[in-house]
Structures are given as structure tokens and as C-alpha cells.
Design an enzyme around this catalytic site. Structure first.
Site, mmCIF file in Angstrom:
data_model
loop_
_atom_site.group_PDB
_atom_site.id
_atom_site.type_symbol
_atom_site.label_atom_id
_atom_site.label_comp_id
_atom_site.label_asym_id
_atom_site.label_seq_id
_atom_site.Cartn_x
_atom_site.Cartn_y
_atom_site.Cartn_z
ATOM 1 N N LEU A 1 -17.899 13.193 -2.983
ATOM 2 C CA LEU A 1 -17.209 12.894 -1.736
ATOM 3 C C LEU A 1 -18.138 12.986 -0.530
ATOM 4 O O LEU A 1 -18.985 13.865 -0.440
ATOM 5 C CB LEU A 1 -16.047 13.867 -1.512
ATOM 6 C CG LEU A 1 -15.000 13.992 -2.621
ATOM 7 C CD1 LEU A 1 -13.859 14.875 -2.142
ATOM 8 C CD2 LEU A 1 -14.494 12.631 -3.034
ATOM 9 N N CYS B 1 -22.301 21.404 1.445
ATOM 10 C CA CYS B 1 -22.854 20.966 0.155
ATOM 11 C C CYS B 1 -24.375 20.996 0.111
ATOM 12 O O CYS B 1 -24.957 21.805 -0.614
ATOM 13 C CB CYS B 1 -22.349 19.561 -0.182
ATOM 14 S SG CYS B 1 -20.593 19.482 -0.565
#
Length: 437
Positions: A150, A264
Site C-alpha cells: 500500500l 514503513c
């Protein structure tokens, strides 16, 4: 299909809502009562374009629900594990506490033939360990690893219409059964031609971290070239344009600036480094430490440019910081370069006033010492320097002449190289980009 999603943070909430949008019956499970209550009422606990609409639609249709009760998963056939894997305090390694807890809580409710599909980003070797844990419990449920890819700001689109799907499955008949179940979940995407890679656990785990490591390396590479450009008078933006025409390199993510952040890339490359060292292969990814170091240096470079512009002392100077989220179209401030720059300037004694379209409330919780305003004009009024550190359209579209009327001193540092230097200089601004003359 009947689907459960364990963990309803950023990844889990989007995945649950998107699965319901695709027609599945979904229950989301989380231990945070406030988060569950918010999601159950159709409200997203964070900013993500498109999420409120599919969240409301899913709940309204009856296909989507949220609860803190793990027993609600017992009717589901596929259980997606989407909990966080943050960086351990004081270490590079990933903290798997939430992953392990999710699996242990899920095991009592698993039925024969169920599929546990991991989506969390984990160190290689984790899936094999969890598969053994499930088998040793006496459960005949299967485990697959199905990494997510994502992009914040595009997460709904990336879930419903992914650019690829990866299944890490066990060998033999169990792997075939796991694939069949995942194929059914992702039938819409597969029917539209989405590429599918079916592989083993270890490869599936490595796909996600290696993709993030490559992206981080590309960003830090162009920022390293910006450092060279600053010492030679070269223009890193034109450099990126030139090398980007090479199809082997490509222009995307060759935008020099204040660097990457978020939940992330920073923690994933550090965890990858830590895991490689555990495997005795630390030298294979040793370069990632420099990738991380380059990224952090660019934040300091922006701070240094502000200090330099005032002759070495920013005490009492009013600095407008445009941006707090780590990227536009997000309210995520995790490891945000923008917020880091604002906090560093405040620590040096600057009178910082920061603005962002979505991230102010999150920033206030972690950095209450800063002054915030949702109004760009208020932030600019009386400013001795302006720093653009998140490339929101709101900031890119500023009219330089109008902005010049508000500030005390027309000095702008473009920490994302997202402004037009000619337009800003023509309007009387002293413009400084990163890696640009």
C-alpha cells in the site's frame, strides 16, 4: 467469503473496508475499544482518501463490522493478520509482539481448513515459525503470507486494484488449498489481469522488505547526488531528468529533497539490516545503513540552511514550516522529516509556526511545544523564513507574489524541490532548493 481482519490500524482498517467493498462479509478485530467504536460508526481514525466512503458503504450494507471480541472470527474462513511490527526501542529489529499475540489469540477459534493470511511486514523466517506454532496447537488451519504494497494516499485503490499479488504458501496440497482460498478472495483483481506470484514463505516475506529497501535506496541515491550537486553547483533536478530517461533507471522517486519517512521505509530497512545480521549476512545489506544515514542528513541540511540564512542564530526568528505529515494526502507523522525539521528548529530557539491540511492534531500529541495553525496565511504572516517540507498541493499552488506580501522576509527553503524557482525568485524571494544552484 467470510473474512476476518486482525488488527485495525492503517493497514487493517483499509483492508477490512476494501474486502467488504469487494463483496466479502468482513469482521475487523482490534484491542483498542475507541478505535473499534470509531470504525463501527463509520468514521476513519486517520486520514486516507476514499476510506470514509467505503467504510460507510460496508457498514451500511451489513457486510462490514468491527469488534474487540476475538470469538467473532469463528465463522470466517480466512483470517488476515494486519497488526503493526514497530521498531524495537533502542534496536533496529522489528518488534513481533503484536503478531505473536494475534496468532495466539486467534488459534483457539480456528477450524480445520481455515486460512491465516499474514499481511504484516515481518523478518524473513517469521511465517515458518508461526506455521509451526499453529500446527503444534493441534489446529489444521493453513498459513499463507500475503504481503501488502500500500501507498499512503492511494491505499484504497492499491487494495482493490493492486499492481501485483504475492502468496507465500506451504508446499504440496496445503499450498494449493491456500492458493485456492486467496484466489477466491482476490477474484476481482485476478480477473482483471493483476500479476500473481505464488512462492514460499521466505520469498514472500523478503518481497516486501526488499521492495522497501530498493525504494529507500533510490531516494537516498538521488539525495546523495544532491549533496554532490551542492558542492559543485550542479542541479540535481536536471540530473534526475537526464538519468531518468534511461529505462533501466526511470524518473519516479528520483526527487531529491528532505528524504523519506513514515511507518514503513525507515523501520523496515532497519529491521532488514538487523535480520540480515542475525542470519550472518549483515555485509549483504550493510549499504542500507548508509541509505538511512543519507536520509537523516537531508533533514539536518534543511535545518542548517535556515540557521545559515540568519547568520548562525535562529533564536527568536519566526519560521513558517509548511507541512507536518511525512507525505501529502496523509496525516501520518511517523518518522516524518517535516515534523523532525520543525522540532529541531524549535529546539534551536526559533519561533516555529507549523501548518498542514491534515496532520496537525497528530503532531500536537507528540510535539505540543510547537505552535500550529490550519491557515497557511496565518503561518506566513510575519515569517522571517518559510520552509516547505511536505509537498501538499496547497503549498505547491501558492502564488509567490501573494505570499511575499505576508512575510517579513521573503526567504524560502524548498525542502521537496516542488516549487518553481524562477517564479519565486521573480516575485522577490530568495529561493533555496536542495541540490539546486
Amino acid at each position: 467469503m467470510k473474512v476476518s481482519v486482525i488488527g485495525c490500524g492503517y493497514l487493517g482498517a483499509v483492508h477490512a473496508a476494501a474486502m467488504a467493498e469487494l463483496g466479502h462479509d468482513v469482521v475487523g478485530i482490534d484491542v483498542d475499544e475507541n478505535k473499534v467504536a470509531m470504525l463501527a460508526s463509520g468514521k476513519a481514525p486517520f486520514f486516507e482518501p476514499g476510506l470514509p466512503e467505503i467504510l460507510t458503504a460496508g457498514i451500511g450494507s451489513g457486510r462490514l463490522s468491527f469488534t474487540t471480541d476475538m470469538s467473532a472470527v469463528k465463522d470466517a474462513q480466512i483470517h488476515f493478520v494486519a497488526v503493526g511490527t514497530p521498531q524495537k526501542k533502542g534496536e533496529y529489529a522489528a518488534d513481533l509482539t503484536f503478531v505473536d499475540a494475534a496468532i495466539e489469540s486467534l488459534i483457539p477459534y480456528l477450524s480445520d481448513g481455515d486460512l491465516v493470511a499474514g499481511k504484516s511486514t515481518v523478518p524473513v523466517g517469521t511465517a515458518a515459525r508461526l506455521a509451526t506454532l499453529i500446527a503444534d496447537s493441534g489446529s489444521k488451519a493453513l498459513l499463507a503470507w500475503n504481503p501488502e504494497f500500500l501507498r499512503e494516499g492511494f491505499a484504497v485503490q492499491d487494495t482493490i486494484s493492486p499492481d501485483r499479488l504475492v502468496y507465500g504458501v506451504p508446499g504440496g496440497g496445503e499450498g494449493e488449498k491456500a492458493k485456492e482460498l486467496l484466489d477466491e478472495v482476490y477474484a476481482v483483481a485476478l480477473s482483471s489481469g493483476t500479476p500473481l506470484v505464488v512462492t514460499d514463505y521466505a520469498t514472500a516475506e523478503l518481497v516486501k522488505v526488499s521492495a522497501n529497501a530498493f525504494l529507500a535506496t533510490k531516494i537516498s541515491f538521488i539525495n546523495a547526488m544532491a549533496e554532490i550537486a551542492e558542492s559543485t553547483g550542479a542541479d540535481v533536478t536536471r540530473l534526475a531528468d537526464a538519468i531518468g530517461f534511461d529505462a533501466r533507471i526511470g524518473r519516479r522517486f528520483l526527487n531529491a529533497g528532505v528524504g523519506f519517512g513514515g511507518g514503513c521505509l525507515p523501520k523496515d530497512i532497519r529491521a532488514f539490516t538487523a535480520r540480515a545480521e542475525e542470519l550472518g549476512r549483515g555485509e549483504s545489506v550493510a549499504f542500507l545503513k548508509e541509505v538511512d544515514a543519507i536520509n537523516l542528513r537531508r533533514r539536518q541540511k534543511v535545518v542548517d540552511l535556515v540557521v545559515e540564512s540568519f547568520g548562525g542564530d535562529v533564536f527568536g526568528k519566526r519560521v513558517a514550516v509548511l507541512g507536518l505529515a511525512f507525505k501529502p494526502d496523509s496525516d501520518d507523522i511517523r518518522d516524518s522529516p517535516a515534523l523532525d525539521v520543525a522540532a529541531k528548529l524549535k529546539g534551536l530557539g526559533a519561533d516555529v509556526i507549523a501548518t498542514d491540511p491534515e496532520a496537525i492534531s497528530n503532531a500536537e500529541k507528540t510535539h505540543p511545544q510547537l505552535v500550529y495553525t490550519p491557515d497557511i496565511a496565518v503561518a506566513l504572516t510575519g515569517a522571517d523564513a518559510v520552509v516547505v517540507v511536505t509537498e501538499w498541493k496547497h503549498f505547491r499552488d501558492l502564488v509567490p507574489a501573494d505570499a511575499a506580501k505576508l512575510v517579513k522576509r521573503a526567504y524560502v527553503i524548498d525542502g521537496r524541490n516542488c516549487l518553481d524557482p524562477v517564479a519565486w525568485r521573480s516575485a522577490g524571494w530568495e529561493y533555496r532548493g536542495l541540490g539546486r544552484p
